[in-house]
Scaffold this motif. Structure first.
Motif, PDB file in Angstrom:
ATOM      1  N   PRO A   6     -42.326 -26.325  -1.326  1.00 25.82           N
ATOM      2  CA  PRO A   6     -42.386 -26.629  -2.765  1.00 25.82           C
ATOM      3  C   PRO A   6     -41.652 -27.915  -3.118  1.00 25.82           C
ATOM      4  CG  PRO A   6     -41.979 -24.305  -2.458  1.00 25.82           C
ATOM      5  CD  PRO A   6     -41.893 -24.931  -1.096  1.00 25.82           C
ATOM      6  N   GLU A  11     -53.793 -25.254  -8.339  1.00 28.62           N
ATOM      7  CA  GLU A  11     -52.853 -25.198  -7.236  1.00 28.62           C
ATOM      8  C   GLU A  11     -51.820 -24.090  -7.461  1.00 28.62           C
ATOM      9  OE1 GLU A  11     -51.794 -29.244  -6.144  1.00 28.62           O
ATOM     10  OE2 GLU A  11     -49.704 -28.604  -6.252  1.00 28.62           O
ATOM     11  N   LEU A  12     -51.309 -24.056  -8.683  1.00 27.56           N
ATOM     12  CA  LEU A  12     -50.253 -23.098  -8.991  1.00 27.56           C
ATOM     13  C   LEU A  12     -50.795 -21.678  -9.011  1.00 27.56           C
ATOM     14  CD1 LEU A  12     -48.423 -25.139 -11.767  1.00 27.56           C
ATOM     15  CD2 LEU A  12     -47.835 -24.931  -9.347  1.00 27.56           C
ATOM     16  N   LEU A  70     -51.137 -20.454  -5.551  1.00 32.39           N
ATOM     17  CA  LEU A  70     -49.857 -20.032  -4.988  1.00 32.39           C
ATOM     18  C   LEU A  70     -49.459 -18.655  -5.529  1.00 32.39           C
ATOM     19  CD1 LEU A  70     -47.887 -23.381  -5.029  1.00 32.39           C
ATOM     20  CD2 LEU A  70     -48.654 -22.102  -3.019  1.00 32.39           C
ATOM     21  N   ARG A  71     -49.800 -18.415  -6.797  1.00 31.78           N
ATOM     22  CA  ARG A  71     -49.507 -17.092  -7.358  1.00 31.78           C
ATOM     23  C   ARG A  71     -50.290 -16.039  -6.584  1.00 31.78           C
ATOM     24  NH1 ARG A  71     -46.551 -14.524  -9.775  1.00 31.78           N
ATOM     25  NH2 ARG A  71     -47.316 -13.925 -11.812  1.00 31.78           N
ATOM     26  N   PHE A  87     -46.612 -16.095  -4.511  1.00 35.49           N
ATOM     27  CA  PHE A  87     -45.457 -16.756  -5.141  1.00 35.49           C
ATOM     28  C   PHE A  87     -45.184 -16.083  -6.476  1.00 35.49           C
ATOM     29  CE2 PHE A  87     -44.238 -20.856  -3.108  1.00 35.49           C
ATOM     30  CZ  PHE A  87     -44.956 -20.676  -1.936  1.00 35.49           C
ATOM     31  N   ARG A 116     -43.622 -16.011 -10.404  1.00 34.26           N
ATOM     32  CA  ARG A 116     -43.732 -16.970 -11.496  1.00 34.26           C
ATOM     33  C   ARG A 116     -42.586 -17.999 -11.416  1.00 34.26           C
ATOM     34  NH1 ARG A 116     -43.456 -16.229 -17.901  1.00 34.26           N
ATOM     35  NH2 ARG A 116     -43.482 -14.004 -17.536  1.00 34.26           N
ATOM     36  N   GLU A 153     -41.044 -19.023  -8.703  1.00 36.18           N
ATOM     37  CA  GLU A 153     -41.255 -19.973  -7.605  1.00 36.18           C
ATOM     38  C   GLU A 153     -42.297 -21.025  -7.973  1.00 36.18           C
ATOM     39  OE1 GLU A 153     -40.225 -17.149  -3.761  1.00 36.18           O
ATOM     40  OE2 GLU A 153     -42.061 -16.841  -4.886  1.00 36.18           O
ATOM     41  N   VAL A 154     -43.312 -20.578  -8.711  1.00 29.52           N
ATOM     42  CA  VAL A 154     -44.342 -21.515  -9.150  1.00 29.52           C
ATOM     43  C   VAL A 154     -43.749 -22.470 -10.190  1.00 29.52           C
ATOM     44  CG1 VAL A 154     -46.472 -21.677 -10.461  1.00 29.52           C
ATOM     45  CG2 VAL A 154     -46.302 -20.057  -8.589  1.00 29.52           C
ATOM     46  N   LEU A 198     -47.159 -20.337 -18.156  1.00 27.45           N
ATOM     47  CA  LEU A 198     -47.327 -19.971 -16.750  1.00 27.45           C
ATOM     48  C   LEU A 198     -47.676 -18.493 -16.595  1.00 27.45           C
ATOM     49  CD1 LEU A 198     -44.549 -21.867 -14.783  1.00 27.45           C
ATOM     50  CD2 LEU A 198     -47.014 -22.080 -14.529  1.00 27.45           C
ATOM     51  N   THR A 250     -46.778  -9.045  -7.260  1.00 24.34           N
ATOM     52  CA  THR A 250     -46.441 -10.296  -6.595  1.00 24.34           C
ATOM     53  C   THR A 250     -45.877 -10.009  -5.206  1.00 24.34           C
ATOM     54  OG1 THR A 250     -45.950 -11.360  -8.697  1.00 24.34           O
ATOM     55  CG2 THR A 250     -45.010 -12.380  -6.748  1.00 24.34           C
TER      56      THR A 250
END
Lengths: 787, 246
Positions: free
Chosen positions: A418, A688-689, A692-693, A697, A699, A701-702, A774, B93
């Motif tokens: 990241p 991209e984000l 990753l979720r 990942f 929230r 970390e994103v 987000l 998650t």
């Protein structure tokens, strides 16, 4: 409405927060531009109007005493239009219930008229009635400060005799828009006032029947003020003239002119910054919008819309945002301009304020906004218009990234993926990152200005009145008096220390430059009046030679060792050559200093002093003052510290208003830049984000990837911004330098901290708003959609 | 009766997913869409399953629910002992992070990271993952590890995505039209990679596709139509990816 225009409105609605953030920056630029220029126009207009209507004189001279018959000779000077002679006296006043020293100028008015020149503006009450010799008009600020009204009485020591005077009217004068006591730097309406009295009683009190000690003139069109002044000085020389001055050097007028110059600087510096930031933001936001709408643009063109039509379409969107900014900016600017004008009306004694909003100001503000916005978005809009439809239908090619320089230097292993994403994203668009950083920096810098002004005034006062002039009270004699008079002062109960000083008006000349000021003779090892060098160490006065205020040396282009010509404008009016022994650091005023005994010798007089500086036991201050008032040879007493306090009170409002505005504007820029950058980053990296979720990942970390980039840019921007702020303050300090005062470039840690804090706070607010966005990342959509 | 048939066929094997009575309706503008209308299904450890259906059949919705990206309107999905339908956002998650590998139709690689780093971005947050290099080796990309996505072909990008999905050693690998954006020759290379992962690591693999040809390499093929399971069949003999053509 055409369909394509409906699209415009809906898009504007969809991007309303971003549009608003940009509009706010434009509002800031437009409003400060309008505020500064309209305040400037208003002040010029009001001053001009006031000067004209009340016949403000163009040349001023004071003298010891001359017979009225001299007027005929003065009238013969070519270029003189109107002449008015007056009797002017400096008096001690006694206001019921106010124990501090109060002094005032008592001016004669021709019997039962407003005067020919420098006419008083009557706020209320009436002029004098013939035969009554105890009636006065009182200056409005002084009356307000003491809550005095017509009919009230005040006591004055007129030529040694105590008199009770009745206030019959409240008045203002164009001569005292900036109303300060002689020797003071700040207005103090509690302790200094201006009074007008009928000519006859005043003249007889001062033995001036058929004579005058002050004359003012107006000039006929096209005449040269300096020629008139030279001729006038020649005539008045024999009558104790202290040198005539032109209107531009008249104290009140000069202070006002300096203030107007400062407004002018503000009117140029700030809007430039705001408009630059607005252009940048519009560029970023519109470029992004266009890249999101590639397919729509292709569609429109496939349907037969021309390049021009597409270009106009997006230009309209820009103009809609700008229009919001202009309308808001005009409203805010007018409001701020009126507020600012009212503050000036209070800070200065204007009888009225004509608020002037010239159409040209509004037109130029609007034109600048539009031009700047169009320039800012020209490139993006042109690219959109030129995009061939087939190419526009294909998705944009994937972004190309490289390992960053830092990573290639071998630091790569220290960075998580990241973090690498953050670094590479910044490096891929170095120019955009740079502008973002610069935008935040500007915000940071702007916010330092309010604090700088406050701190600068503190420093000026600390140095001038804490370290250099340290007396509690200054007693001014009616005329030079023997040193022996100090004994009686020292014997007063409560006086701890007394020092005499001698001061004479003089014209200083070096090569082709000259300057009118006064030469101060002070005690060699004085405790109450000390000169300071550049590092604020006390300078010991040399046996011979003169020490100049550093700024005076700059004005005259003279340096230590050079020989200065001093033309004394008093008594025998001697002209001598004196070596400049050094310079002294002073923020207020411009003077020359030498040893008191040396000055006495130069004036070919004995041990004479013009007044005394006193250190007084705080518990006995009032008593000392009461006794001083009883002494006939003391014309006035100045309490510098109270004057400073009073000045702070008046100024606090201005500084507060300005700090409030600069903070608000700084925060607007900061929020505008950070929020828009984040929104765009979110839009560009949405996919991209979300991916990753999906990959697991959280929230947080994103958010790190997205917000980390802006946090990094903000962290870089703050020190840069503090530097920019320092530069801005230095520029303002430089521009604001005058012979009345120099603004020291002193920035306390609190000024830096405050600016940094506001930037961080506005970044945090943006971050919180983005954090909420987000939460709504669409993980499902991202699996199905192409870029 | 149908339900019996789907769920009890392979009782000898360990159930990974137990899907019971799952429906999904969602609002699409003003229209209610019934994406799933009562699905019952068990998926087993190590199994290579293909979910086959036309677009709009509900296969993607089902995959999203299995992957913890979406929750059903009704019914339950058990992953082992864990009820995914009751999990919080944080639990979902965590579930995606440690148990599931995803492969997307459009790869969804991070353009600013190299192939190796795209794998590392996942291994860095996993428990006991394999080395990114090892995962890339497994999909035959050992030579191109330091290339950025923009420097890779579509098939290569999809293999990086597979490496990224398997590197955490997930319990299940969920692939949404993994060959959908590729030509058939490249698609086969990608399928070979998936098969190899399934065989060598024993990862339960679910591939959704509308391409019937791919079904021939599965252990079991589940047909979806109109939000329901219309047919399930087990391949007696599985074809190798290389034998497929479309």
């Amino acid at each position: 409405m055409r369909a394509i225009d409906k699209k415009l409105w809906r898009e504007l609605w969809n991007m309303r927060m971003q549009a608003l953030a940009i509009a706010m920056v434009i509002v800031s630029g437009v409003s400060i531009y309008i505020m500064s220029l309209s305040t400037l126009d208003s002040l010029y207009e009001t001053r001009g109007n006031y000067y004209r209507n009340n016949h403000f004189a163009q040349v001023f001279a004071s003298l010891k005493r001359a017979p009225l018959s001299l007027v005929k000779r003065i009238a013969e000077i070519p270029g003189v239009n109107k002449i008015e002679t007056r009797v002017v006296a400096y008096v001690n006043l006694d206001v019921q219930g106010f124990a501090d020293p109060v002094s005032g100028h008592l001016l004669s008015l021709p019997d039962n008229s407003h005067g020919l020149l420098n006419q008083v503006y009557m706020r209320n009450g009436r002029l004098f009635e013939p035969g009554r010799d105890n009636e006065i008009l009182l200056s409005e600020e002084f009356a307000n400060a003491h809550n005095l009204q017509t009919g009230d009485k005040i006591r004055a020591t007129i030529n040694g005799r105590r008199k009770t005077l009745t206030i019959v009217g409240i008045a203002l004068s164009p001569e005292y828009i900036y109303q300060i006591a002689p020797g003071a730097m700040f207005p103090d309406y509690l302790r200094y006032g201006v009074l007008w009295m009928a000519r006859k009683p005043l003249a007889s009190a001062y033995d001036m029947d058929g004579a005058f000690n002050d004359v003012t003139l107006t000039l006929s069109q096209g005449s040269n003020a300096q020629d008139v002044i030279d001729r006038l000085d020649d005539i008045l020389k024999a009558y104790g003239g202290t040198g005539a001055i032109a209107r531009k050097d008249q104290l009140s007028n000069r202070f006002l002119s300096e203030e107007l110059k400062q407004q002018q600087t503000i009117a140029t510096v700030f809007p430039v910054i705001f408009f630059a930031v607005a252009a940048f933001l519009l560029n970023v936001v519109i470029s992004r919008l266009i890249s999101l709408e590639r397919e729509q643009i292709a569609g429109l063109k496939a349907f037969g819309y021309s390049n021009l039509a597409v270009g106009i379409h997006y230009t309209k969107l820009v103009l809609m945002i700008v229009a919001i900014g202009i309308v808001g900016g005009i409203a805010a600017g007018v409001w701020m301009g009126q507020g600012m004008s009212n503050i000036y009306m209070k800070l200065y004694s204007f009888p009225y304020m004509i608020y002037v909003l010239k159409p040209g100001v509004i037109v130029s503000a609007s034109a600048i906004s539009v031009v700047v916005a169009i320039l800012g978005t020209l490139y993006a809009v042109r690219n959109a218009a030129r995009l061939p439809p087939a190419q526009a239908l294909r998705p944009e090619p994937p972004a190309i990234y490289h390992a960053t320089l830092i990573e290639r230097m071998g630091l790569q292993r220290w960075f998580s993926q990241p973090t690498r994403m953050i670094l590479r994203h910044i490096e891929r668009r170095p120019f955009k990152s740079l502008l973002t950083t610069l935008g935040i920096s500007m915000a940071c810098g702007i916010m330092m200005i309010g604090g700088f002004q406050e701190g600068a005034i503190d420093t000026m006062v600390d140095v001038q009145y804490g370290m250099s002039q340290r007396e509690d009270l200054m007693a001014i004699y009616t005329e030079p008096t023997s040193m022996r008079s100090l004994y009686s002062l020292r014997n007063l109960h409560g006086v701890e220390h007394a020092e005499g000083f001698r001061v004479v008006p003089a014209r200083l000349e070096f090569q082709h430059r000259d300057y009118r000021t006064s030469v101060h003779g002070i005690e060699t090892d004085g405790e109450l009046m000390r000169l300071l060098d550049e590092d604020l160490n006390v300078i010991r006065l040399p046996e011979r030679g003169v020490i100049l205020t550093d700024y005076l040396a700059e004005i005259l282009h003279i340096k230590p060792g050079d020989s200065l010509t001093i033309e004394v404008l008093e008594g025998h009016r001697v002209t001598v050559q004196v070596v400049v022994a050094g310079t002294t650091k002073q923020y207020l005023g411009v003077n020359a200093y030498m040893r008191r005994d040396a000055l006495n010798r130069l004036l070919k007089e004995g041990n004479a002093i013009s007044g005394a500086l006193l250190r007084v036991d705080e518990g006995h201050r009032r008593e000392v003052y009461a006794e001083l008032k009883e002494m006939p040879r003391i014309a006035g007493v100045v309490d510098q510290k109270s004057a400073i306090q009073a000045f702070y009170d008046t100024l606090a409002e201005t500084v507060l208003f300005f700090t409030f505005i600069s903070t608000l504007l700084g925060a607007t820029i900061s929020f505008g830049v950070v929020y828009n950058s984040m929104r765009i980053a979110l839009s560009e990296r949405n996919r991209e984000l979300a991916s990753l979720r999906v990959l697991g990942f959280s929230r947080g970390e994103v958010a790190y990837i997205l917000l980390g980039e802006l946090a990094l840019l903000t962290i870089i921007a703050i020190p840069v911004g503090l530097l920019i702020g320092y530069g801005l303050c230095a520029y303002l300090a430089f521009r604001f330098d005058t012979d009345l005062y120099r603004i020291p470039l002193v920035l306390g840690i609190n000024v830096y901290a405050f600016a940094a804090l506001v930037v961080i706070m506005s970044a945090l607010v943006s971050a919180i708003m983005i954090w909420r966005n987000l939460a709504h990342l669409d993980m499902v959509a991202v699996l199905k959609s192409k870029e | 009766m149908a339900k019996e048939h789907y769920t009890h066929e392979r009782l000898d094997e360990q159930v990974v997913f137990h899907v019971h009575g799952v429906t999904k309706t969602y609002q699409m503008g003003e229209v209610q869409v019934h994406a799933l209308r009562g699905v019952d299904l068990d998926l087993y450890r190590g199994e290579f399953t293909v979910l086959l259906g036309a677009s709009g059949s509900g296969k993607s919705t089902l995959l999203n629910i299995l992957g913890g990206l979406d929750t059903p309107s009704e019914g339950h999905v058990l992953y082992g002992e864990r009820d995914l339908t009751r999990a919080s956002e944080a639990e979902l998650t965590e579930y995606r992070r440690y148990h599931v590998g995803f492969v997307f139709q459009f790869y969804n690689l991070i353009p600013s990271l190299t192939a190796r780093e795209n794998v590392a971005v996942v291994t860095e947050i996993s428990r006991a993952p394999m080395q990114p290099e090892e995962a890339l080796q497994l999909v035959g990309l050992a030579e191109r590890m330091d290339h950025f996505p923009a420097q890779l072909s579509g098939g290569e990008q999809q293999r990086v995505a597979i490496a990224r999905a398997i590197a955490k050693k997930p319990d299940v690998l969920l692939c949404d039209e993994p060959t959908g954006a590729l030509d058939s020759a490249t698609g086969i290379v990608v399928l070979e990679a998936l098969q190899r992962v399934n065989e060598e690591l024993g990862t339960s693999t679910v591939v959704i596709t509308h391409n019937a040809a791919i079904a021939q390499m599965a252990n079991r093929v589940i047909h979806l139509a109109d939000g329901k399971i219309s047919e399930v069949h087990t391949n007696k003999t599985r074809l190798q990816p290389a034998q497929l053509s479309w």
